[in-house]
Write an enzyme that holds these catalytic residues in place. Structure first.
Site, mmCIF file in Angstrom:
data_model
loop_
_atom_site.group_PDB
_atom_site.id
_atom_site.type_symbol
_atom_site.label_atom_id
_atom_site.label_comp_id
_atom_site.label_asym_id
_atom_site.label_seq_id
_atom_site.Cartn_x
_atom_site.Cartn_y
_atom_site.Cartn_z
ATOM 1 N N HIS A 248 -3.511 -4.864 0.643
ATOM 2 C CA HIS A 248 -2.890 -5.398 1.867
ATOM 3 C C HIS A 248 -2.967 -6.922 1.863
ATOM 4 O O HIS A 248 -3.882 -7.509 2.447
ATOM 5 C CB HIS A 248 -3.630 -4.873 3.101
ATOM 6 N N GLU B 51 -1.408 -9.043 3.463
ATOM 7 C CA GLU B 51 -1.187 -9.673 4.768
ATOM 8 C C GLU B 51 -2.479 -10.142 5.425
ATOM 9 O O GLU B 51 -2.466 -11.075 6.233
ATOM 10 C CB GLU B 51 -0.435 -8.719 5.716
ATOM 11 N N CYS C 62 0.840 -1.200 0.000
ATOM 12 C CA CYS C 62 0.000 0.000 0.000
ATOM 13 C C CYS C 62 0.876 1.251 0.000
ATOM 14 O O CYS C 62 1.444 1.591 -1.041
ATOM 15 C CB CYS C 62 -0.969 -0.049 1.174
#
Ligand code: GLN
Length: 531
Positions: free
Chosen positions: A506, A508, A380
């Site tokens: 994102h 993750e 990001c």
């Protein structure tokens, strides 16, 4: 009807209620039950998305774009099921709903009170989760004894009255400290915490007692005697080296069987071999790999909870010993500082973030990774930084910047979009939640994902400025992921570099211990390989 497990905490905060709840979720799921999880946060904020990461840690984002408490990240990582906005409610949101109803005249002029109006609203949120599920796990935030959590505890007390003991289970997480001077584990704080809970009408069914050292039968008997919980239901949740071992500890103590017994549910044998392998890889790794995570919230590692977790999953999948080096980007700007902190890092990750603080450090760090062929992974803001750095130092735009940092900068490589389609999609605010992304076939991104279309979660306001697409590509940065309508640049990479990738989303948030996120997986591998 669904069975409800309530997870409550006493004695201290930070005992790992979220991990305990998630571990229970994993065991129930592994027995074949359909599990869903939910967290109640006792604070008054209506929008967890606006809370400071310094104080509150990461904001976790769901597929449907809810900005939630980071415990939802644990839930998803353990039970492996994507959750929705229904899985997190704050006191603020609950009051907001009630006050709107009151303004709308829904209460017909009656006195609006905590009991029954707030507690009814809480119970309806709990019941809503039951649809289509076998097991609903509800974690009550805060610690017993706090004023803030009282309405939630009262609501679950009523819930049991209404739904019956066989449909509700109270699991209480407490702490049994070890006092060095006396060489003894002390049960008094647990006794008092249970007393406090019983004062509000809740008798716990199962105790999970955190402790540094394993405790013996005598301690168990004592706790049982003073808390009115059967001895076989007093479980020692002893400290373990990795959170992924917690479900293993619970399973060894037959927690899953006790839960089934209570609910009169069939007990199904659990195959835990996949998780055992993960635990073993984490605890007995081979070669080391050092990843530098460079951000401005590094003093508060909870701010990067999912990034840290995704790195752990990736390293475990290759049986690598992971060292995460947290680098403060506000203090790492000069070439000397960068060298000192990064010269022995095998990979550099710049995570998401907001605002101008620490930006110059991040730009220098991205330059260092690019010029020295160190694997770089920008997430990001980390992707936006990589593009700005490339525009500045390769494309010849020394004044390249993001309009987030300087509204009228000369070359806003990253900016707020004024395309009408974009504004309609966004409703004028952040791009939140899952969005599809098309990958170019001859790219690192495609090699990583092995498919043409992916979906990842977003949380940002600014975007790559399409005006600069051509010049950036002409100079050797590849745009390898774009939105299906071709409007939004989602992934950039540098083909002439061993591993340099920046993603507007994102990734993750979707990493799981048993399914590491592909970019993290390959980034960590590359970092270890060229070490
Ligand atoms: N601040 C940037 C934006 O709003 C990046 C946000 C992020 O990293 N999550 O676009």
């Amino acid at each position: 009807m669904a069975k409800h497990i309530f997870v409550i905490g006493g004695v201290l905060s930070s005992l790992g209620k979220g991990i305990a709840a998630s571990s229970i979720g994993l065991l129930m799921k592994k027995m074949g039950y359909k599990v869903v999880m939910q967290k109640f946060d006792p604070y008054l904020n209506v929008d967890p998305g606006t809370m400071s990461p310094f104080q509150h840690g990461e904001v976790f984002v769901t597929d449907d774009g809810a900005e939630t408490d980071l415990d939802l990240g644990h839930y998803e990582r353990f039970i492996g099921i994507p959750l929705t906005k229904n899985s997190n409610s704050t006191t603020g949101q609950i009051y907001d709903t009630i006050l709107k109803k009151e303004r709308h005249g829904d209460f017909l002029g009656k006195t609006v009170q905590v009991i029954p109006h707030v507690t009814n609203e809480i119970k309806s949120l709990i019941r809503k989760m039951a649809e289509g599920n076998d097991i609903v796990i509800t974690e009550i935030g805060g610690t017993v004894g706090d004023i803030e959590s009282l309405p939630f505890l009262e609501a679950i007390r009523q819930f049991r009255m209404e739904e019956g003991v066989e449909n509700s289970l109270f699991i209480f997480l407490t702490y049994v400290p070890y006092i060095k001077a006396a060489s003894e584990l002390k049960t008094k704080p647990t006794q008092h915490a249970v007393t406090k809970l019983r004062e509000i009408g809740i008798q716990p069914d199962i105790l999970l007692c955190r402790s540094e050292k394993l405790f013996n039968d005598e301690i168990k008997s004592k706790i049982s005697l003073f808390t009115n919980v059967q001895k076989s239901r007093v479980i020692n949740a002893v400290d373990v080296p990795t959170i992924y071992e917690v479900p293993r500890i619970f399973m060894k103590a037959n927690l899953h069987e006790k839960i089934c017994e209570h609910f009169h549910l069939q007990q199904i044998r659990i195959d835990f071999s996949d998780w055992d392998k993960i635990i073993d890889n984490i605890k007995n790794p081979g070669k080391e790999v050092t990843i530098a995570v460079c951000g401005k919230y590094v003093r508060h590692q909870d701010a990067y909870k999912s990034v840290g977790a995704a790195l752990v999953h990736a390293a475990a999948s290759h049986r690598l010993k992971l060292n995460i080096r947290w680098v403060d980007s506000e203090k790492t700007i000069s070439a000397k500082d960068i060298k000192a902190k990064l010269h022995d890092a095998d990979g550099i990750l710049v995570p998401g973030g907001f605002g101008v603080r620490g930006i110059d450090g991040k730009i220098s760090i991205a330059k260092y990774a690019r010029e020295n062929n160190i694997p770089y992974f920008g997430i990001c803001l980390g992707m936006q930084i990589a593009v700005i750095e490339f525009a500045k130092n390769v494309c010849g735009f020394p004044n390249a910047y993001s309009s987030e940092f300087e509204e009228n900068c000369e070359h806003p490589i990253i900016h707020l979009m004024d395309d009408q389609r974009y504004i309609e999609m966004m409703g004028g605010t952040m791009r939140l939640g899952a969005y599809p992304c098309k990958l170019k076939k001859d790219s690192l991104a495609y090699k990583i994902y092995s498919k043409c279309e992916i979906s990842e979660r977003h949380r940002h306001r600014y975007e790559f400025n399409n005006k600069y697409r051509k010049i950036i590509e002409k100079n050797g940065m590849k745009i390898s992921g774009i939105s299906p309508d071709d409007l939004l640049v989602e992934i950039v990479e540098i083909p002439d570099h061993p591993f340099f990738i920046g993603v507007q989303f994102h990734p993750e948030f979707k990493s799981r211990p048993d399914k590491p996120q592909p970019i993290f997986r390959d980034f960590v591998k590359k970092a270890a390989d060229i070490r």
